[in-house]
Design an enzyme around this catalytic site. Sequence first.
Site, short mmCIF file in Angstrom:
data_model
loop_
_atom_site.label_atom_id
_atom_site.label_comp_id
_atom_site.label_asym_id
_atom_site.label_seq_id
_atom_site.Cartn_x
_atom_site.Cartn_y
_atom_site.Cartn_z
N LYS A 19 8.44 2.64 1.37
CA LYS A 19 8.35 3.16 -0.01
C LYS A 19 9.45 4.18 -0.29
O LYS A 19 10.13 4.12 -1.31
CB LYS A 19 6.98 3.81 -0.26
CG LYS A 19 5.80 2.87 -0.12
CD LYS A 19 4.48 3.56 -0.43
CE LYS A 19 4.09 4.65 0.56
NZ LYS A 19 3.81 4.17 1.90
N ARG A 93 -3.68 6.17 -4.44
CA ARG A 93 -4.05 5.53 -3.17
C ARG A 93 -5.52 5.17 -3.11
O ARG A 93 -5.98 4.64 -2.10
CB ARG A 93 -3.76 6.50 -2.02
CG ARG A 93 -2.43 6.26 -1.31
CD ARG A 93 -2.25 7.39 -0.31
NE ARG A 93 -1.45 7.05 0.81
CZ ARG A 93 -0.16 7.38 0.93
NH1 ARG A 93 0.46 8.03 -0.03
NH2 ARG A 93 0.51 7.08 2.02
N ARG A 127 10.46 7.13 13.48
CA ARG A 127 10.82 7.88 12.27
C ARG A 127 11.04 9.36 12.60
O ARG A 127 10.23 9.98 13.27
CB ARG A 127 9.72 7.74 11.21
CG ARG A 127 9.93 8.65 10.02
CD ARG A 127 9.23 8.17 8.77
NE ARG A 127 7.79 8.28 8.80
CZ ARG A 127 6.99 7.89 7.80
NH1 ARG A 127 7.49 7.36 6.69
NH2 ARG A 127 5.68 8.03 7.90
N ARG A 160 7.07 13.47 12.39
CA ARG A 160 5.89 13.88 11.63
C ARG A 160 4.68 13.87 12.54
O ARG A 160 4.47 12.95 13.31
CB ARG A 160 5.68 12.94 10.44
CG ARG A 160 6.46 13.36 9.23
CD ARG A 160 6.44 12.34 8.13
NE ARG A 160 5.12 11.82 7.79
CZ ARG A 160 4.90 11.00 6.76
NH1 ARG A 160 5.91 10.62 5.99
NH2 ARG A 160 3.69 10.56 6.50
N ARG A 171 -4.42 5.96 9.62
CA ARG A 171 -3.84 5.84 8.28
C ARG A 171 -3.86 4.39 7.81
O ARG A 171 -4.09 4.12 6.63
CB ARG A 171 -2.40 6.39 8.27
CG ARG A 171 -2.39 7.91 8.38
CD ARG A 171 -1.05 8.44 8.86
NE ARG A 171 0.03 8.15 7.96
CZ ARG A 171 1.31 8.07 8.31
NH1 ARG A 171 1.65 8.25 9.58
NH2 ARG A 171 2.23 7.84 7.43
N1 LIG Z 1 13.48 -0.93 11.86
C1 LIG Z 1 13.40 -0.72 10.53
N2 LIG Z 1 13.07 0.50 10.09
C2 LIG Z 1 12.98 0.67 8.73
C3 LIG Z 1 13.25 -0.37 7.81
N3 LIG Z 1 13.07 0.14 6.55
C4 LIG Z 1 12.73 1.43 6.69
N4 LIG Z 1 12.69 1.78 8.00
C5 LIG Z 1 12.34 3.05 8.64
O1 LIG Z 1 10.93 3.03 8.78
C6 LIG Z 1 10.37 4.32 8.56
C7 LIG Z 1 9.39 4.25 7.39
O2 LIG Z 1 10.10 4.05 6.17
P1 LIG Z 1 9.79 4.96 4.91
O3 LIG Z 1 10.74 4.58 3.81
O4 LIG Z 1 9.73 6.39 5.32
O5 LIG Z 1 8.31 4.39 4.54
P2 LIG Z 1 7.12 4.99 3.68
O6 LIG Z 1 6.24 5.70 4.66
O7 LIG Z 1 6.45 3.77 3.09
O8 LIG Z 1 7.72 5.89 2.63
C8 LIG Z 1 11.57 5.26 8.32
O9 LIG Z 1 11.92 5.84 9.56
C9 LIG Z 1 12.66 4.30 7.82
O10 LIG Z 1 13.96 4.81 8.10
C10 LIG Z 1 13.61 -1.66 8.33
O11 LIG Z 1 13.85 -2.62 7.61
N5 LIG Z 1 13.65 -1.77 9.69
N1 LIG Z 2 -2.31 9.74 -3.22
C1 LIG Z 2 -2.75 10.34 -2.12
N2 LIG Z 2 -4.07 10.55 -1.93
C2 LIG Z 2 -4.55 11.15 -0.83
N3 LIG Z 2 -3.77 11.57 0.18
C3 LIG Z 2 -2.45 11.40 0.05
C4 LIG Z 2 -1.87 10.79 -1.10
N4 LIG Z 2 -0.51 10.76 -0.93
C5 LIG Z 2 -0.26 11.30 0.27
N5 LIG Z 2 -1.42 11.69 0.87
C6 LIG Z 2 -1.57 12.30 2.22
O1 LIG Z 2 -0.28 12.56 2.75
C7 LIG Z 2 -0.05 11.76 3.93
C8 LIG Z 2 1.40 11.34 3.99
O2 LIG Z 2 1.71 10.59 2.85
P1 LIG Z 2 3.07 9.78 2.74
O3 LIG Z 2 4.23 10.66 3.03
O4 LIG Z 2 3.05 9.04 1.43
O5 LIG Z 2 2.91 8.78 3.95
P2 LIG Z 2 3.53 7.36 4.13
O6 LIG Z 2 4.80 7.34 3.30
O7 LIG Z 2 3.83 7.25 5.57
O8 LIG Z 2 2.51 6.42 3.61
C9 LIG Z 2 -1.06 10.62 3.81
O9 LIG Z 2 -1.38 10.06 5.07
C10 LIG Z 2 -2.25 11.34 3.18
O10 LIG Z 2 -2.96 12.12 4.12
#
Ligand SMILES: Nc1nc2c(ncn2[C@@H]2O[C@H](COP(=O)(O)OP(=O)(O)O)[C@@H](O)[C@H]2O)c(=O)[nH]1
Ligand SMILES: Nc1ncnc2c1ncn2[C@@H]1O[C@H](COP(=O)(O)OP(=O)(O)O)[C@@H](O)[C@H]1O
Length: 221
Positions: A19, A93, A127, A160, A171
């Site tokens: 995301k 969420r 990450r 993290r 999660r």
């Molecule tokens: N191996 C791999 N890592 C990725 C890819 N896309 C994103 N990441 C990494 O996966 C982790 C999660 O991505 P992030 O954008 O933070 O996901 P979010 O938690 O949904 O916001 C980060 O460390 C990114 O740099 C991919 O296509 N391949």
């Molecule tokens: N909309 C939401 N409702 C409840 N908790 C949230 C929400 N957004 C974020 N959080 C809290 O913050 C944590 C980290 O969120 P986020 O950075 O979006 O994680 P990820 O990108 O890995 O899904 C979540 O695991 C949750 O505990």
Amino acid sequence: MVARMLFRAVIMGPPGSGKGTISDRIVKHFALKHLSSGDLLRLNIQKKTEVGILAKSYIEQGQLVPDDVITRLIIQELNNFGEHNWLLDGFPRTVPQAQALDKAHQINTVIDLNVPFQTIKDRLTARWIHPGSGRVYNTEFNPPKVSGIDDLTGEPLVQREDDKPETVTKRLNAYEALTKPVLEYYKNKGVLETFSGTETNKIWPHVHSFLQTKLPDASQE
Ligand SMILES: Nc1nc2c(ncn2[C@@H]2O[C@H](COP(=O)(O)OP(=O)(O)O)[C@@H](O)[C@H]2O)c(=O)[nH]1
Ligand SMILES: Nc1ncnc2c1ncn2[C@@H]1O[C@H](COP(=O)(O)OP(=O)(O)O)[C@@H](O)[C@H]1O
């Protein structure tokens, strides 16, 4: 011609689905504001605000922060965006969060990143983040120039607390139980657009083409 309608979008997907990575690319290509609930919560934790102190224990245990707390925080921030186009990342969420958001704003686009859980588990252990800016790295996908160091500030990177494997499992369970129903909620409203895959670089071109039908391209590249 692209209709002059306010773009009110949400990006959803399990933790680690990309995301944040895809939101960064969207912001580079299209003129809009971006708000990440996770980044906002981590900022509050750093600043030791009342919300931050409360949120910390939930986040570290892999649980969602209570609906009323996060909803108030997000709606307040969105009000500051006024008439700009915006993209919300990580909120809503839960179905009650989606219902509360509907009362304040009409969401017209929901981007759903559908990435398998096993892919996610592998990614999150790799990450690393720069706590000051929220910049995100991955030791395999986008490593920093110098291992363990932020490219721009030279400050150390950290992992993290909630990316520990056992917390990631919690999660993902919370996602399955509480967030998946939100996808159904938006599907019923006809605004859900799902993108499936295991690699961001393959998913991104599809997201980009889709958004070009909705927004003028303001690429900064
Ligand atoms: N191996 C791999 N890592 C990725 C890819 N896309 C994103 N990441 C990494 O996966 C982790 C999660 O991505 P992030 O954008 O933070 O996901 P979010 O938690 O949904 O916001 C980060 O460390 C990114 O740099 C991919 O296509 N391949
Ligand atoms: N909309 C939401 N409702 C409840 N908790 C949230 C929400 N957004 C974020 N959080 C809290 O913050 C944590 C980290 O969120 P986020 O950075 O979006 O994680 P990820 O990108 O890995 O899904 C979540 O695991 C949750 O505990």
